[in-house]
Design a protein around this motif. Structure first.
Motif, PDB file in Angstrom:
ATOM      1  N   MET A   1      48.357  50.742  44.453  1.00 37.26           N
ATOM      2  CA  MET A   1      47.178  50.350  43.867  1.00 37.26           C
ATOM      3  C   MET A   1      46.822  51.406  42.717  1.00 37.26           C
ATOM      4  SD  MET A   1      43.815  49.538  45.758  1.00 37.26           S
ATOM      5  CE  MET A   1      42.102  49.892  44.884  1.00 37.26           C
TER       6      MET A   1
ATOM      7  N   VAL B   1      40.355  48.229  35.043  1.00 31.82           N
ATOM      8  CA  VAL B   1      41.434  47.314  35.723  1.00 31.82           C
ATOM      9  C   VAL B   1      40.678  46.932  37.210  1.00 31.82           C
ATOM     10  CG1 VAL B   1      43.567  47.802  37.175  1.00 31.82           C
ATOM     11  CG2 VAL B   1      43.499  48.394  34.692  1.00 31.82           C
ATOM     12  N   SER B   2      41.249  45.705  37.812  1.00 36.06           N
ATOM     13  CA  SER B   2      40.857  45.217  38.806  1.00 36.06           C
ATOM     14  C   SER B   2      41.974  44.237  39.354  1.00 36.06           C
ATOM     15  CB  SER B   2      39.439  45.166  39.160  1.00 36.06           C
ATOM     16  OG  SER B   2      39.226  45.045  40.444  1.00 36.06           O
ATOM     17  N   GLY B   3      41.887  44.250  40.678  1.00 36.78           N
ATOM     18  CA  GLY B   3      42.963  43.175  41.264  1.00 36.78           C
ATOM     19  C   GLY B   3      42.351  42.478  42.552  1.00 36.78           C
TER      20      GLY B   3
ATOM     21  N   HIS C   1      51.327  43.038  46.488  1.00 42.54           N
ATOM     22  CA  HIS C   1      50.438  43.540  47.475  1.00 42.54           C
ATOM     23  C   HIS C   1      50.279  42.540  48.698  1.00 42.54           C
ATOM     24  CE1 HIS C   1      48.263  46.813  45.054  1.00 42.54           C
ATOM     25  NE2 HIS C   1      48.495  47.652  46.334  1.00 42.54           N
TER      26      HIS C   1
ATOM     27  N   HIS D   1      40.702  54.099  48.457  1.00 41.89           N
ATOM     28  CA  HIS D   1      41.714  54.143  47.617  1.00 41.89           C
ATOM     29  C   HIS D   1      41.779  54.672  46.313  1.00 41.89           C
ATOM     30  CE1 HIS D   1      42.963  50.333  50.284  1.00 41.89           C
ATOM     31  NE2 HIS D   1      43.361  51.472  50.964  1.00 41.89           N
TER      32      HIS D   1
ATOM     33  N   PHE E   1      44.244  41.335  37.463  1.00 44.92           N
ATOM     34  CA  PHE E   1      45.398  40.587  37.937  1.00 44.92           C
ATOM     35  C   PHE E   1      45.386  40.110  39.272  1.00 44.92           C
ATOM     36  CE2 PHE E   1      46.767  44.192  40.663  1.00 44.92           C
ATOM     37  CZ  PHE E   1      46.013  45.111  40.167  1.00 44.92           C
TER      38      PHE E   1
ATOM     39  N   TYR F   1      50.461  51.321  50.318  1.00 50.06           N
ATOM     40  CA  TYR F   1      49.660  50.475  49.632  1.00 50.06           C
ATOM     41  C   TYR F   1      48.807  51.222  48.615  1.00 50.06           C
ATOM     42  CZ  TYR F   1      46.328  46.681  49.485  1.00 50.06           C
ATOM     43  OH  TYR F   1      45.053  45.576  49.015  1.00 50.06           O
TER      44      TYR F   1
ATOM     45  N   VAL G   1      35.298  47.398  42.063  1.00 50.88           N
ATOM     46  CA  VAL G   1      35.861  46.861  43.376  1.00 50.88           C
ATOM     47  C   VAL G   1      34.582  47.049  44.448  1.00 50.88           C
ATOM     48  CG1 VAL G   1      38.231  47.333  43.366  1.00 50.88           C
ATOM     49  CG2 VAL G   1      36.742  48.964  43.834  1.00 50.88           C
TER      50      VAL G   1
ATOM     51  N   GLN H   1      37.113  49.752  49.129  1.00 51.77           N
ATOM     52  CA  GLN H   1      38.095  50.132  48.285  1.00 51.77           C
ATOM     53  C   GLN H   1      37.782  51.738  47.763  1.00 51.77           C
ATOM     54  OE1 GLN H   1      41.118  48.436  47.763  1.00 51.77           O
ATOM     55  NE2 GLN H   1      40.181  47.404  49.197  1.00 51.77           N
TER      56      GLN H   1
ATOM     57  N   ARG I   1      44.002  40.334  45.857  1.00 49.52           N
ATOM     58  CA  ARG I   1      45.381  39.949  46.400  1.00 49.52           C
ATOM     59  C   ARG I   1      45.398  38.357  46.690  1.00 49.52           C
ATOM     60  NH1 ARG I   1      45.570  42.221  52.094  1.00 49.52           N
ATOM     61  NH2 ARG I   1      43.121  41.934  51.933  1.00 49.52           N
TER      62      ARG I   1
ATOM     63  N   ASP J   1      48.935  50.239  39.756  1.00 48.84           N
ATOM     64  CA  ASP J   1      48.122  49.147  39.238  1.00 48.84           C
ATOM     65  C   ASP J   1      47.208  49.964  38.065  1.00 48.84           C
ATOM     66  OD1 ASP J   1      49.392  47.282  40.664  1.00 48.84           O
ATOM     67  OD2 ASP J   1      47.715  47.530  42.210  1.00 48.84           O
ATOM     68  N   ILE J   2      46.530  50.680  38.506  1.00 55.62           N
ATOM     69  CA  ILE J   2      45.292  51.334  37.676  1.00 55.62           C
ATOM     70  C   ILE J   2      45.686  52.352  36.680  1.00 55.62           C
ATOM     71  CG2 ILE J   2      42.993  52.754  38.008  1.00 55.62           C
ATOM     72  CD1 ILE J   2      43.058  51.686  40.965  1.00 55.62           C
TER      73      ILE J   2
ATOM     74  N   VAL K   1      36.783  50.959  37.669  1.00 57.49           N
ATOM     75  CA  VAL K   1      37.640  50.120  38.746  1.00 57.49           C
ATOM     76  C   VAL K   1      36.458  49.250  39.435  1.00 57.49           C
ATOM     77  CG1 VAL K   1      39.095  49.635  40.367  1.00 57.49           C
ATOM     78  CG2 VAL K   1      39.584  51.565  38.660  1.00 57.49           C
TER      79      VAL K   1
ATOM     80  N   ALA L   1      47.479  40.354  42.507  1.00 58.48           N
ATOM     81  CA  ALA L   1      47.821  41.147  43.292  1.00 58.48           C
ATOM     82  C   ALA L   1      49.039  40.787  44.282  1.00 58.48           C
ATOM     83  CB  ALA L   1      47.120  42.225  44.085  1.00 58.48           C
TER      84      ALA L   1
HETATM   85  N1  TRP Z   1      43.533  46.881  47.370  1.00 53.65           N
HETATM   86  C1  TRP Z   1      42.497  45.869  46.705  1.00 53.65           C
HETATM   87  C2  TRP Z   1      41.969  45.114  47.697  1.00 53.65           C
HETATM   88  O1  TRP Z   1      42.229  44.905  48.755  1.00 53.65           O
HETATM   89  C3  TRP Z   1      43.110  45.018  45.696  1.00 53.65           C
HETATM   90  C4  TRP Z   1      43.879  45.743  44.491  1.00 53.65           C
HETATM   91  C5  TRP Z   1      45.281  46.126  44.418  1.00 53.65           C
HETATM   92  C6  TRP Z   1      43.361  46.413  43.527  1.00 53.65           C
HETATM   93  N2  TRP Z   1      45.484  46.719  43.385  1.00 53.65           N
HETATM   94  C7  TRP Z   1      44.137  47.034  42.806  1.00 53.65           C
HETATM   95  C8  TRP Z   1      41.785  46.556  43.151  1.00 53.65           C
HETATM   96  C9  TRP Z   1      43.790  47.908  41.723  1.00 53.65           C
HETATM   97  C10 TRP Z   1      41.550  47.424  41.924  1.00 53.65           C
HETATM   98  C11 TRP Z   1      42.588  47.908  41.370  1.00 53.65           C
HETATM   99  O2  TRP Z   1      40.880  44.858  47.464  1.00 53.65           O
END
Ligand code: TRP
Ligand code: ADP
Length: 333
Positions: free
Chosen positions: A133, A8-10, A46, A154, A41, A129, A147, A151, A12, A136-137, A145, A43
């Motif tokens: 996150m 999973v990754s996102g 976020h 997180h 996805f 936040y 990133v 990150q 914003r 999401d995962i 993940v 985000a």
């Molecule tokens: N917080 C991440 C960023 O600022 C973006 C993000 C939100 C994300 N949810 C996530 C990344 C879940 C990986 C998995 O870059």
């Protein structure tokens, strides 16, 4: 058949994507899409921490999706969706919030930075936040993940929340870890040598996937350099290493080797190097920019992609949330 590992990754939807997003994140997504079960996805929840104008939200989300596809992400191979299309995510976020403590959230460095930068908007969404996150995962029970380095903390919190949930309610969640192919591309610095390339800060020293050749040329020619090394084989200052790093990412290996040789024997001319880099960078970015622009014209196609992505993501999310509800004791009827 062996089950594929879940990823999973996102990103914003807070502005135009840049080389940091590309090399720190999307480039890895594209490499993973063949061998893993991937959920990527936009985000958009976020992005609400900074209260964006409602008029801009849709275009921001569609642009990030288009720029991901233009960079090589294949929506037939992965689930590409908007975070806000998956109601199971905020439900899990609520559950995890009961296991997240104010003290630990206040200590997160990204939170402290935001408080320092925007003391007038320290809302609870900003504080929690990392909980969103984690939701999401964990909603897909992901183990990997992809990133950037920023990150890591997180992810550590996401593992903590997973463990806390599991030890209180029984094993529901897997523990997710940061995943990277290449340590060299974890951080792309901004061209002025101050901090990293970013969607909203350092805009004149950040190269966006939407920049045309002229803009790229101007930004690169302004990049910080100096009068060059005076001793053979000197260490590089950070801002020079950065230019070499960018050249390594987008230019031919022989070009990179030539300039590295010139650096090491003190004959380097940064003006020439930057001109070459600007040309190679423009050639690298141009096809991405054009594909992203075409896609943004085709709203129907983007809408269909996001809808199908959300269907795939909800299939997995609904299974996880059912397990979490049951574990907590929410099964009354
Ligand atoms: N917080 C991440 C960023 O600022 C973006 C993000 C939100 C994300 N949810 C996530 C990344 C879940 C990986 C998995 O870059
Ligand atoms: P931004 O910080 O530019 O707003 P996001 O926070 O949405 O970008 O980050 C999306 C992804 O891009 C994350 O995986 C993040 O680690 C990565 N990323 C962002 N900036 C950089 C950078 N300068 N270098 C490397 N990776 C980056």
């Amino acid at each position: 058949m062996q089950k594929k590992e879940i990823v999973v990754s996102g990103i914003r939807s807070t502005g135009y994507l840049h080389l940091g997003n590309y090399f720190g994140a999307i480039h890895n997504y594209v490499k993973m899409q063949e061998d893993y079960q991937c959920y990527f996805f936009v985000a958009d929840y976020h992005s609400l921490t900074t209260h964006p104008d409602p008029k801009d939200l849709k275009a921001n989300v569609f642009r990030v999706a288009a720029e991901n596809i233009a960079s090589g992400l294949d929506p037939d191979k992965v689930a590409l969706y908007a975070q806000s299309d998956i109601p199971e995510i905020p439900e899990l976020y609520l559950m995890l919030n009961m296991l997240a403590y104010k003290g630990e959230l206040e200590k997160v460095p990204t939170f402290k930075d935001k408080v320092r930068l925007n003391p007038d908007n320290v809302n609870a969404g900003l504080l929690t936040y990392p909980v969103l996150m984690a939701a999401d995962i964990l909603i897909h029970n992901a183990v990997k993940v992809p990133v950037g380095k920023d990150q890591e903390q997180h992810l550590e919190m996401a593992r903590n929340f997973a463990q806390r949930f599991n030890s209180r309610y029984g094993e529901v969640f897997a523990e997710p870890h940061v995943f990277r192919f290449d340590e060299n591309t974890v951080k792309i610095m901004s061209l002025d040598g101050n901090g990293k390339m970013s969607k909203s800060e350092n805009v004149n020293a950040t190269i966006y996937l939407n920049d045309d050749a002229d803009t790229i040329g101007k930004k690169i020619m302004k990049a910080k350099t100096d009068s060059g090394p005076t001793e053979p084989n000197s260490d590089m200052p950070d801002y020079i290493r950065n230019i070499f790093q960018l050249m390594q990412l987008v230019s031919a290996a022989s070009t990179y080797d030539t300039y590295l040789g010139a650096y090491n024997n003190c004959s380097i001319r940064y003006g020439d190097m930057k001109k070459q880099l600007a040309e190679d960078m423009a050639a690298f970015v141009q096809p991405i920019r054009e594909r992203a622009a075409d896609l943004q014209q085709d709203e129907d196609r983007l809408r269909k992609i996001l809808k199908e992505g959300a269907e795939k993501a909800r299939e997995s999310a609904s299974k996880t949330i059912a397990m979490a509800r049951k574990a907590i004791g929410i099964h009354y009827y």
